[in-house]
Design an enzyme around this catalytic site. Structure first.
Site, PDB file in Angstrom:
ATOM      1  N   ASP A 176     -53.770 -38.600  11.308  1.00 43.14           N
ATOM      2  CA  ASP A 176     -54.659 -38.021  10.291  1.00 43.14           C
ATOM      3  C   ASP A 176     -55.628 -39.090   9.795  1.00 43.14           C
ATOM      4  O   ASP A 176     -55.803 -39.289   8.608  1.00 43.14           O
ATOM      5  CB  ASP A 176     -53.829 -37.435   9.130  1.00 43.14           C
ATOM      6  CG  ASP A 176     -54.711 -36.739   8.095  1.00 43.14           C
ATOM      7  OD1 ASP A 176     -55.864 -36.393   8.436  1.00 43.14           O
ATOM      8  OD2 ASP A 176     -54.257 -36.548   6.957  1.00 43.14           O
ATOM      9  N   ASP A 188     -60.947 -34.506  10.618  1.00 39.98           N
ATOM     10  CA  ASP A 188     -59.930 -34.297   9.569  1.00 39.98           C
ATOM     11  C   ASP A 188     -59.570 -32.824   9.480  1.00 39.98           C
ATOM     12  O   ASP A 188     -60.220 -32.086   8.757  1.00 39.98           O
ATOM     13  CB  ASP A 188     -60.467 -34.814   8.228  1.00 39.98           C
ATOM     14  CG  ASP A 188     -59.390 -34.835   7.159  1.00 39.98           C
ATOM     15  OD1 ASP A 188     -58.209 -34.713   7.499  1.00 39.98           O
ATOM     16  OD2 ASP A 188     -59.750 -34.969   5.977  1.00 39.98           O
ATOM     17  N   HIS A 220     -64.498 -35.126   4.966  1.00 42.73           N
ATOM     18  CA  HIS A 220     -64.639 -34.122   3.888  1.00 42.73           C
ATOM     19  C   HIS A 220     -66.082 -33.674   3.637  1.00 42.73           C
ATOM     20  O   HIS A 220     -66.400 -33.182   2.558  1.00 42.73           O
ATOM     21  CB  HIS A 220     -64.050 -34.634   2.567  1.00 42.73           C
ATOM     22  CG  HIS A 220     -62.561 -34.841   2.605  1.00 42.73           C
ATOM     23  ND1 HIS A 220     -61.835 -35.229   1.513  1.00 42.73           N
ATOM     24  CD2 HIS A 220     -61.661 -34.712   3.616  1.00 42.73           C
ATOM     25  CE1 HIS A 220     -60.552 -35.331   1.836  1.00 42.73           C
ATOM     26  NE2 HIS A 220     -60.428 -35.027   3.117  1.00 42.73           N
ATOM     27  N   GLU A 262     -52.425 -29.846   3.621  1.00 42.06           N
ATOM     28  CA  GLU A 262     -52.445 -31.274   3.279  1.00 42.06           C
ATOM     29  C   GLU A 262     -53.522 -31.568   2.243  1.00 42.06           C
ATOM     30  O   GLU A 262     -53.339 -32.383   1.345  1.00 42.06           O
ATOM     31  CB  GLU A 262     -52.691 -32.129   4.539  1.00 42.06           C
ATOM     32  CG  GLU A 262     -52.539 -33.627   4.318  1.00 42.06           C
ATOM     33  CD  GLU A 262     -53.794 -34.334   3.829  1.00 42.06           C
ATOM     34  OE1 GLU A 262     -53.681 -35.450   3.313  1.00 42.06           O
ATOM     35  OE2 GLU A 262     -54.894 -33.768   3.950  1.00 42.06           O
TER      36      GLU A 262
HETATM   37 ZN   LIG Z   1     -56.648 -35.248   6.662  1.00 41.23          ZN
END
Ligand SMILES: [Zn+2]
Length: 454
Positions: A352, A290, A421, A324
């Site tokens: 993505d 990501d 994340h 983003e």
């Molecule tokens: Zn992303």
């Protein structure tokens, strides 16, 4: 009658012939990328030489410069920057947090501040913890039950959904608007269960959005293991106290950029086809899946066409969007420029959703434009079977406003939210073959649209 029959036969013959030549071109594209693709080495550079690329950080700026070079090396006809102002959020000191249950005993939590949140202040905050499993429950607790408390949003991802992004979307409300909703009822802090599909000890960050009408209270994500443990303690009716200390803050906006490289179309250069991913990443990780992968795959689309001497009829533009994760300002700037210059945006494709094996494309366009589905069989030899309606991507999303047909690369989603994340989203978790096969399918799709339109 015979004439009609002949005509039909000729049509079938011609389209079969076209499909055959198309399949040869797609095979050439794929072979070139599987053998000589540079996406994997570009990703190594982004992850290992630059690292986390949060908007406004020096690393984000380095990523802008490095990917400009990559696009030039890939052979783009023009490479340029598109300015945008981005939020500058900083995490501050390592977050602290623990749980106590009436004795001096305490248990530390694996946690991290949520993006765009403000800190607790240097002394931290301490209060009774209240678990909620739905917004309905939060509403029924109301001010009486929540004033002065710390709220624990425990919304696990639904394991029954095979497409994991669906579970992410559904359980994500706790993170996205939990702090704003808890503040409405007088809570002083929030903990959310990490949006992760695996039981582990890593907190997964992500953005939250405050409501300006209520206090901007501190909020953290805790690991899925900690969330399960905490919930089991609460189920035993133990009175729990939580302590949190975070020092994150939002600084004034800073100037940053989208990075753009394009190949000009030979027959209809005014028709623009965008392929992109996002350049920024969270500060905790290398931002490999990501969305380093989407960035290097988009650059690869340009490289492979140039390397094979394939000249697209329509303009193909690789766009590496900034911001983003915690603002979407790059996406907004892209639309704004498209409108200002009255550009004709026919199609946009975003990657993505991780750099895993490609399985398909989601199509976000009116049924009349889903003629893309006629190419489905061209993708079958590569294990790509899904060309179904669905959401596309956050960066290209704003182009809806000008009627652009949108699509998203759909890689296998089973392991994406293991690393999403979190500090575990590293270069080592990306497979060169899977990454390159994804790039090849994107290049094939871009080439087909450049050749035939929609
Ligand atoms: Zn992303």
């Amino acid at each position: 009658m015979r004439g009609l029959l002949l005509c039909m036969l000729l049509n079938t013959f011609c389209s079969a012939k076209a499909q055959n030549t198309d399949s040869i071109t797609i095979r050439r594209i794929t072979n070139e990328i599987m053998r000589n693709g540079t996406a994997y080495e570009n990703l190594r550079y982004l992850c290992k030489k630059i690292g986390p690329r949060l908007s406004g950080s020096p690393q984000a700026q380095k990523a802008v410069e490095a990917t400009m070079d990559m696009l030039k090396k890939a052979g783009a006809d023009t490479v340029y920057l598109q300015p945008c102002m981005v939020p500058h959020w900083v995490r501050g000191e390592k977050e602290q947090g623990y749980i106590q249950w009436g004795t001096p005993e305490k248990r530390n939590l694996n946690l991290c501040a949520l993006g765009n949140t403000y800190g607790t202040g240097p002394k931290g905050i301490r209060s009774t913890l209240v678990e909620v499993k739905s917004f309905t429950q939060l509403d029924s607790l109301g001010k009486r039950g929540l004033t002065g408390k710390i709220v624990f949003f425990n919304f696990p991802m639904n394991p029954e959904y095979i497409e994991t992004s669906r579970a992410y979307g559904e359980s994500g409300g706790g993170r996205r608007k939990g702090p704003a909703e808890a503040a409405r009822y007088g809570a002083i802090g929030v903990m959310v269960r990490s949006l992760a599909s695996n039981p582990d000890d890593y907190p997964h960050t992500g953005v939250t959005t405050y409501n300006d009408s209520f206090p901007k209270i501190p909020a953290v994500a805790i690991s899925t293991n900690d969330a399960d443990w905490l919930s089991s303690q609460i189920a035993q009716k133990k009175p729990l106290t939580a302590y949190l200390r975070t020092t994150s803050t939002l600084l004034p906006d800073v100037l940053s950029y989208n990075v753009i490289g394009e190949i000009r179309g030979t027959e209809a250069p005014e028709q623009i086809l965008t392929v992109g991913g996002h350049l920024d990443s969270w500060d905790l990780a290398e931002g490999a899946h990501d969305d380093g992968t989407g960035v290097v795959q988009s650059i690869e689309v340009i490289r492979v066409l140039k390397a094979l001497g394939i000249r697209p009829k329509r303009t193909i533009r690789a766009v590496l969007f900034m911001n983003e994760e915690n603002g979407g300002r790059g996406a907004d700037a892209y639309l704004k420029q498209a409108k200002a210059a009255s550009e004709q945006h026919l199609f946009a494709l975003e990657s993505d959703a991780g750099g895993f094996s490609p399985r398909g494309f989601s199509l976000e366009m009116p049924p009349a434009q889903r003629s893309i589905q006629r190419w489905a069989s061209l993708f079958y030899p590569y294990g790509v079977y899904q060309l179904e309606p669905g959401g596309s991507g956050a960066d290209i999303g704003p182009l809806r406003a000008i009627g652009t047909a949108l699509a998203g690369l759909r890689p296998d989603s089973q392991r994406y939210f293991d690393v999403h994340h979190a500090s575990t989203d590293t270069f080592e978790t990306v497979s060169r073959r899977e990454l390159h096969l994804g790039a090849a399918m994107m290049a094939a799709m871009m080439w087909l649209v450049s050749e035939y339109g929609l």
